[in-house]
Design a protein around this motif. Structure first.
Motif, PDB file in Angstrom:
ATOM      1  N   VAL A 294       0.756  -1.239  -0.157  1.00  0.00           N
ATOM      2  CA  VAL A 294      -0.085  -0.049   0.012  1.00  0.00           C
ATOM      3  C   VAL A 294       0.808   1.295  -0.078  1.00  0.00           C
ATOM      4  O   VAL A 294       1.614   1.505   0.916  1.00  0.00           O
ATOM      5  N   PRO A 295       0.731   2.046  -0.992  1.00  0.00           N
ATOM      6  CA  PRO A 295       1.748   3.243  -0.939  1.00  0.00           C
ATOM      7  C   PRO A 295       1.403   4.068  -0.037  1.00  0.00           C
ATOM      8  O   PRO A 295      -0.060   4.652  -0.004  1.00  0.00           O
ATOM      9  N   ALA A 296       2.180   4.702   0.521  1.00  0.00           N
ATOM     10  CA  ALA A 296       1.798   5.814   1.599  1.00  0.00           C
ATOM     11  C   ALA A 296       1.662   6.996   1.071  1.00  0.00           C
ATOM     12  O   ALA A 296       2.406   7.506   0.104  1.00  0.00           O
ATOM     13  N   ALA A 297       0.626   7.534   1.367  1.00  0.00           N
ATOM     14  CA  ALA A 297       0.057   9.184   0.829  1.00  0.00           C
ATOM     15  C   ALA A 297       0.550  10.020   1.630  1.00  0.00           C
ATOM     16  O   ALA A 297       0.171  10.496   2.684  1.00  0.00           O
ATOM     17  N   PRO A 298       1.704  10.944   1.014  1.00  0.00           N
ATOM     18  CA  PRO A 298       2.276  11.781   1.840  1.00  0.00           C
ATOM     19  C   PRO A 298       1.152  13.080   2.080  1.00  0.00           C
ATOM     20  O   PRO A 298       0.180  13.061   1.380  1.00  0.00           O
ATOM     21  N   GLY A 299       1.647  14.012   3.281  1.00  0.00           N
ATOM     22  CA  GLY A 299       0.719  14.979   3.386  1.00  0.00           C
ATOM     23  C   GLY A 299       0.677  16.037   2.566  1.00  0.00           C
ATOM     24  O   GLY A 299       1.814  16.209   1.650  1.00  0.00           O
ATOM     25  N   ARG A 300      -0.474  16.500   1.958  1.00  0.00           N
ATOM     26  CA  ARG A 300      -0.381  17.587   0.929  1.00  0.00           C
ATOM     27  C   ARG A 300      -0.393  19.050   1.555  1.00  0.00           C
ATOM     28  O   ARG A 300      -0.759  19.150   2.530  1.00  0.00           O
ATOM     29  N   THR A 301       0.241  19.888   0.654  1.00  0.00           N
ATOM     30  CA  THR A 301       0.526  21.225   1.090  1.00  0.00           C
ATOM     31  C   THR A 301      -0.569  21.914   0.675  1.00  0.00           C
ATOM     32  O   THR A 301      -1.417  21.684  -0.475  1.00  0.00           O
ATOM     33  N   ASP A 302      -0.842  23.240   1.136  1.00  0.00           N
ATOM     34  CA  ASP A 302      -2.014  24.085   0.814  1.00  0.00           C
ATOM     35  C   ASP A 302      -1.472  24.958  -0.486  1.00  0.00           C
ATOM     36  O   ASP A 302      -0.450  24.769  -1.181  1.00  0.00           O
ATOM     37  N   GLY A 303      -2.325  25.928  -0.665  1.00  0.00           N
ATOM     38  CA  GLY A 303      -1.976  26.636  -1.946  1.00  0.00           C
ATOM     39  C   GLY A 303      -0.588  27.603  -1.669  1.00  0.00           C
ATOM     40  O   GLY A 303      -0.376  27.807  -2.779  1.00  0.00           O
ATOM     41  N   GLN A 304      -0.083  27.662  -0.479  1.00  0.00           N
ATOM     42  CA  GLN A 304       0.684  28.528  -0.236  1.00  0.00           C
ATOM     43  C   GLN A 304       1.977  27.569  -0.009  1.00  0.00           C
ATOM     44  O   GLN A 304       3.110  28.161   0.543  1.00  0.00           O
ATOM     45  N   GLY A 305       2.052  26.356  -0.187  1.00  0.00           N
ATOM     46  CA  GLY A 305       3.070  25.605  -0.076  1.00  0.00           C
ATOM     47  C   GLY A 305       3.238  24.909   1.338  1.00  0.00           C
ATOM     48  O   GLY A 305       4.380  24.638   1.560  1.00  0.00           O
TER      49      GLY A 305
END
Length: 559
Positions: free
Chosen positions: A466-477
């Motif tokens: 199961v590939p780990a889904a990394p945390g996503r950044t918002d519109g400002q990175g």
């Protein structure tokens, strides 16, 4: 008008025929749904027959029945009618005991369904709501069982009701109001009259709604297939009449066993407990097994755990168990959504998982089951103390330690076991099954021939990480706290997956397989299981990998 009715009838017949042609895959876990439904039918039939004689009333009367030790005693009408059913109504005791046995088996069947669904990932999309309904069904079964447990109004049920009153009264602000609503006055009040509609109408009615909703969802989403690829795809059985008649047969067996238990195994002998009393409690009182976790939670809380805030007494010895149980069931409900959020899984899943392929989820399930089991076991701490001649305090202390240490230890042990099973599967997929056939190599050594696995078994044994889904950044990175937490949880959930063997390993093993096969044809075949083979025996994979092969001793030539 008639033409319209004929069209509708034809449409219904077509839908019924299409429904009957649907295919059902057979698996042992599916039988527990039939067991649950059978218990519900038995409870409904026996409950309706018992309702004709039972009197739900707390009014005091003098017992004049045939049971000598209680003649002349002051009892409630509920207890007197229960005694009348047991001793005077034809077949009444059989009905009572069959009803009670069905009420004991049904929660166990639902628990097995919960465990199977959790460990196989049957709660994932599109069956998340079906999981929630299954948890709701379990809660309704507990509610129906507890309310029926109190209706005979004997000493055992009266002790349980006194405990419930104390728990309710300990709730700040609302406790007194809730207790007044439940009991209708000072204990025991009108508790029998209030619980009777809950037991015979409200809880069963809601349970019927939940079961119908789950059946509708199953028809919409279809049956999830087992993780069991086969060389020839199985079409399963037709829903009607093949699968339906098999289910009817299972219902007959289950119903017969319940009736046999009701006829031969005594359960709830209210005449030995005696009538309930507001000033007396029964020593060694135990609730029905499915409510034991609530009683155990109360017993594991340290004594004297209370304080005063804002002029109110806060009894944590009562509030903490209620909060723990509420959180436990809340986590059961939301877990499918939490896992989907952590893994960012939005796919539709129609094939169940092997528990060993998801070590973290399986570890969580075992830890949760152990937590529930420790609470359940604590309900019988006094019985354990007397039967094994140990102090009650030592039993409680041991269970308190296990409650905190046990789930974490169970999680890690289970995760490690799953990883070990994955590695074993990888070895079988790569090298095949041991056959016990040993051949002598041209160089004098020995090797075992392995049986290659077919493509279907290799697909079943192969782990898909199961590939780990990394945390996503918002519109400002920026990486917000929730996404940072989700990323950490995703990395943890993805641990424990044994990476499948590379293709080049399989190719290299294939070349060695040809060499060993040739040696086996030219050499002398031995039976490894017979013990007649001398020297060290190695193992060679199905793909032909030769392992631990030692050359045999050579006799020096005489010049």
């Amino acid at each position: 008008m008639r033409a319209d009715l004929r069209r509708r009838a034809a449409g219904l017949r077509a839908r019924a025929a299409a429904l009957g042609e649907r295919r059902v895959q057979l698996h042992w876990s599916n039988l527990f749904g039939v067991v649950t439904f059978t218990c519900f039918v038995v409870l409904a039939v026996t409950g309706i027959l018992l309702a004709f004689t039972y009197t739900p009333s707390n009014e005091l009367v003098t017992y004049t029945g045939p049971y000598g030790p209680l003649q002349g005693a002051t009892v409630t009408e509920a207890f007197a009618s229960t005694m009348r059913i047991s001793f005077e109504q034809t077949g009444g005791l059989l009905l009572r005991q069959t009803h009670h046995w069905a009420a004991l088996v049904m929660p166990a069947s639902v628990i097995v369904q919960l465990l199977v669904t959790f460990f196989t990932g049957g709660f994932r999309r599109p069956r998340q709501l079906s999981w929630v309904l299954l948890v709701a069904a379990f809660v309704l079964v507990l509610l129906a069982g507890w309310s029926g447990y109190a209706l005979p109004d004997d000493m055992l049920s009266g002790t349980g009701l006194r405990i419930v009153e104390g728990v309710v009264l300990s709730i700040p602000f609302l406790g007194t109001w809730i207790a007044g609503l439940m009991f209708g006055g000072p204990f025991p009040g009108q508790i029998i009259e209030n619980l009777y509609p809950l037991h015979v109408a409200i809880a069963p009615g809601l349970l019927v709604v939940v079961l119908i909703a789950r059946a509708a969802l199953t028809l919409r989403d279809g049956q999830a297939k087992q993780f069991r690829p086969e060389p020839v795809a199985s079409l399963g059985l037709r829903l009607w009449p093949d699968a339906a008649f098999r289910a009817f047969g299972m219902m007959g067996i289950t119903g017969s066993v319940l009736v046999l238990l009701g006829a031969t195994a005594t359960i709830s002998p209210v005449w030995t407990y005696g009538p309930a009393s507001v000033s007396e409690v029964g020593a060694g009182s135990q609730p029905d097994w499915y409510m034991g976790f609530l009683d155990g939670a109360l017993r594991l809380v340290p004594t004297g755990w209370e304080t005063e805030w804002f002029g109110w007494t806060w009894t944590f010895a009562m509030l903490v168990p209620l909060a723990v149980v509420a959180v436990y069931f809340g986590l059961l409900v939301v877990y499918p959504y939490v896992e989907a959020w952590v893994t960012q899984d939005r796919e539709q899943h129609h094939v169940l998982d092997r528990p060993r392929h998801f070590p973290v989820r399986t570890g969580i399930g075992v830890a949760g089951a152990l937590f529930y089991g420790i609470l359940w076991g604590a309900a019988s701490a006094d019985i354990v103390s007397t039967e094994f001649n140990v102090t009650f305090e030592s039993v409680i202390t041991t269970l308190q330690v296990l409650l905190f240490v046990g789930p974490a230890l169970a999680f890690e042990v289970t995760r490690r076991v799953c990883i070990g099973l994955q590695r074993k599967d990888r070895e079988i997929a790569l090298h095949g099954h041991e056959t016990g056939r040993v051949v002598r190599m041209p160089n004098g050594g020995y090797a075992e021939i392995h049986q290659p696995v077919d493509d279907a078994e290799r697909a079943r044994l192969t782990v898909v990480p199961v590939p780990a889904a990394p945390g996503r950044t918002d519109g400002q990175g920026r990486l917000r706290g929730t996404e940072r937490l989700r990323g950490a949880l995703a990395r943890g959930f993805g641990t424990g997956h044994v990476v499948p063997a590379a293709e080049r390993d399989a190719a290299g093993n294939g070349a060695r397989d040809a060499a060993v096969a040739g040696a086996g044809a030219a050499g002398r075949e031995l039976e490894g299981a017979s013990g007649r083979t001398g020297g060290a025996v190695g193992a060679v994979g199905a793909a032909g990998n030769r392992r631990a092969i030692r050359p045999g001793p050579r006799t020096p030539r005489t010049p």
